[in-house]
Design a protein around this motif. Structure first.
Motif, mmCIF file in Angstrom:
data_model
loop_
_atom_site.group_PDB
_atom_site.id
_atom_site.type_symbol
_atom_site.label_atom_id
_atom_site.label_comp_id
_atom_site.label_asym_id
_atom_site.label_seq_id
_atom_site.Cartn_x
_atom_site.Cartn_y
_atom_site.Cartn_z
ATOM 1 N N ALA A 1 -3.078 -34.732 -1.095
ATOM 2 C CA ALA A 1 -1.726 -34.189 -1.003
ATOM 3 C C ALA A 1 -1.811 -32.847 -0.298
ATOM 4 N N ASP A 2 -0.849 -32.560 0.551
ATOM 5 C CA ASP A 2 -0.803 -31.283 1.255
ATOM 6 C C ASP A 2 0.162 -30.333 0.558
ATOM 7 N N ALA A 3 -0.328 -29.156 0.233
ATOM 8 C CA ALA A 3 0.538 -28.091 -0.271
ATOM 9 C C ALA A 3 0.864 -27.181 0.907
ATOM 10 N N MET A 4 2.140 -26.934 1.140
ATOM 11 C CA MET A 4 2.538 -26.145 2.298
ATOM 12 C C MET A 4 2.368 -24.648 2.082
ATOM 13 N N SER A 5 2.087 -24.256 0.858
ATOM 14 C CA SER A 5 1.871 -22.838 0.548
ATOM 15 C C SER A 5 0.956 -22.756 -0.668
ATOM 16 N N GLN A 6 0.378 -21.587 -0.894
ATOM 17 C CA GLN A 6 -0.494 -21.407 -2.051
ATOM 18 C C GLN A 6 0.269 -21.590 -3.358
ATOM 19 N N GLU A 7 1.561 -21.275 -3.331
ATOM 20 C CA GLU A 7 2.367 -21.401 -4.539
ATOM 21 C C GLU A 7 2.496 -22.852 -4.981
ATOM 22 N N GLN A 8 2.400 -23.796 -4.051
ATOM 23 C CA GLN A 8 2.535 -25.208 -4.389
ATOM 24 C C GLN A 8 1.236 -25.835 -4.882
ATOM 25 N N VAL A 9 0.117 -25.158 -4.678
ATOM 26 C CA VAL A 9 -1.186 -25.733 -5.012
ATOM 27 C C VAL A 9 -1.318 -26.097 -6.489
ATOM 28 N N PRO A 10 -0.975 -25.225 -7.446
ATOM 29 C CA PRO A 10 -1.178 -25.586 -8.855
ATOM 30 C C PRO A 10 -0.462 -26.864 -9.256
ATOM 31 N N ARG A 11 0.779 -27.029 -8.808
ATOM 32 C CA ARG A 11 1.532 -28.225 -9.189
ATOM 33 C C ARG A 11 0.941 -29.477 -8.557
ATOM 34 N N MET A 12 0.510 -29.384 -7.306
ATOM 35 C CA MET A 12 -0.111 -30.529 -6.649
ATOM 36 C C MET A 12 -1.377 -30.949 -7.383
ATOM 37 N N CYS A 13 -2.172 -29.976 -7.792
ATOM 38 C CA CYS A 13 -3.401 -30.278 -8.511
ATOM 39 C C CYS A 13 -3.121 -30.934 -9.853
ATOM 40 N N GLU A 14 -2.083 -30.469 -10.535
ATOM 41 C CA GLU A 14 -1.706 -31.069 -11.813
ATOM 42 C C GLU A 14 -1.304 -32.525 -11.631
ATOM 43 N N GLN A 15 -0.519 -32.797 -10.605
ATOM 44 C CA GLN A 15 -0.071 -34.167 -10.376
ATOM 45 C C GLN A 15 -1.229 -35.075 -9.982
ATOM 46 N N LEU A 16 -2.147 -34.563 -9.172
ATOM 47 C CA LEU A 16 -3.312 -35.356 -8.811
ATOM 48 C C LEU A 16 -4.152 -35.688 -10.035
ATOM 49 N N ASP A 17 -4.302 -34.732 -10.925
ATOM 50 C CA ASP A 17 -5.072 -34.951 -12.144
ATOM 51 C C ASP A 17 -4.423 -36.051 -12.992
ATOM 52 N N GLU A 18 -3.095 -36.084 -12.992
ATOM 53 C CA GLU A 18 -2.368 -37.105 -13.757
ATOM 54 C C GLU A 18 -2.528 -38.497 -13.140
ATOM 55 N N LEU A 19 -2.763 -38.556 -11.823
ATOM 56 C CA LEU A 19 -2.871 -39.842 -11.134
ATOM 57 C C LEU A 19 -4.171 -40.581 -11.437
ATOM 58 N N LYS A 20 -5.157 -39.888 -11.952
ATOM 59 C CA LYS A 20 -6.453 -40.514 -12.204
ATOM 60 C C LYS A 20 -6.325 -41.774 -13.051
ATOM 61 N N ALA A 21 -5.433 -41.725 -14.041
ATOM 62 C CA ALA A 21 -5.292 -42.846 -14.971
ATOM 63 C C ALA A 21 -4.816 -44.120 -14.281
ATOM 64 N N LEU A 22 -4.123 -43.995 -13.153
ATOM 65 C CA LEU A 22 -3.615 -45.171 -12.450
ATOM 66 C C LEU A 22 -4.734 -46.006 -11.834
ATOM 67 N N PHE A 23 -5.892 -45.374 -11.596
ATOM 68 C CA PHE A 23 -6.969 -46.052 -10.888
ATOM 69 C C PHE A 23 -8.245 -46.180 -11.706
ATOM 70 N N GLU A 24 -8.223 -45.722 -12.955
ATOM 71 C CA GLU A 24 -9.454 -45.641 -13.728
ATOM 72 C C GLU A 24 -10.085 -47.001 -14.012
ATOM 73 N N ASP A 25 -9.316 -48.098 -13.918
ATOM 74 C CA ASP A 25 -9.899 -49.428 -14.130
ATOM 75 C C ASP A 25 -10.817 -49.854 -12.992
ATOM 76 N N PHE A 26 -10.693 -49.182 -11.831
ATOM 77 C CA PHE A 26 -11.444 -49.601 -10.648
ATOM 78 C C PHE A 26 -12.379 -48.524 -10.109
ATOM 79 N N VAL A 27 -11.934 -47.277 -10.163
ATOM 80 C CA VAL A 27 -12.711 -46.205 -9.566
ATOM 81 C C VAL A 27 -12.472 -44.911 -10.329
ATOM 82 N N GLU A 28 -13.520 -44.120 -10.488
ATOM 83 C CA GLU A 28 -13.402 -42.811 -11.131
ATOM 84 C C GLU A 28 -13.156 -41.761 -10.055
#
Length: 230
Positions: free
Chosen positions: A186-213
């Protein structure tokens, strides 16, 4: 002479690339693709990908000292049409500068600045030469990608080495086991957007955990420093 896209205020905008990576066994790839089709649309939602990426380093080596830390690898990313890979008229050339990643930030994703400048005409490789850069290494990436929630790009690809320099037809799998690399970016257009993008990416892990870590790659592996011998 090559020409690149011009931006206001003479600056190219810096994005912050937030990403997770994983290694997928070849026999799990069909199941992951089915999951992505269900999450992102249907079989038409997949976009085929074929890239030839060339890394370039400065022709003149910076003397040993603090200034060496300012040297970066520049990458020429050549996007080819998978249906017509040898047709150079369909190539899209982009010069990429990937900055140093955040070291041990404790975030839920890898974060690094990224600048992309598309070359619209002329010889992109010659343009890099005029900038004072020379060939260092290259690879080909083949695969596909899906866009999830219109924000997250899920790239599933394999890396190929070139048996003959510059000849994409000589590409051979880098991994004889046929493993796939999975990247969620995911691209964050500013440093201010980085924390939220990282949080959402961390939440996405569960969608793929059956196939890939999916993991945060150690920043040392994402460093963009010049591979000087000393």
């Amino acid at each position: 002479m090559a020409s690149v896209k011009k931006y206001a205020n003479a600056g190219i905008p810096t994005h912050y690339e937030c990403s997770l990576h994983g290694l997928l066994a070849n026999d799990h790839e069909p199941q992951l693709r089915t999951r992505l089709e269900a999450l992102c649309g249907d079989t038409e939602a997949a976009h085929r990908e074929l890239h030839h990426e060339i890394s370039c380093i400065p022709c003149v080596e910076t003397p040993i000292g603090p200034l060496r830390r300012e040297d970066h690898v520049l990458r020429l990313r050549i996007e080819m049409d998978p249906k017509d890979p040898l047709n150079e008229e369909k190539y899209t050339n982009t010069i990429c500068l990937l900055g140093h990643p955040e070291p041990r930030s404790g975030r839920g994703a890898s974060v690094r600045p990224a600048i992309f400048a598309q070359v619209f005409s002329g010889n992109a490789a010659q343009f890099l030469s005029l900038l004072g850069y020379k060939y260092n290494s290259e690879f080909v990436r083949k695969g596909y990608w899906f866009l999830y929630r219109s924000i997250f790009k899920v790239i599933v690809s394999q890396i190929y080495r070139l048996e003959e320099e510059g000849n994409v037809q000589s590409a051979q799998p880098a991994d004889p086991q046929g493993s796939w690399i999975v990247q969620v970016v995911a691209d964050a257009m500013s440093q201010e957007q980085v924390p939220r993008m990282c949080e959402q990416l961390d939440e996405l892990k569960a969608l793929f955990e059956d196939f890939v870590e999916l993991v945060v790659v150690d920043h040392a592996f994402l460093e963009n420093r010049i591979p000087y011998n000393n």
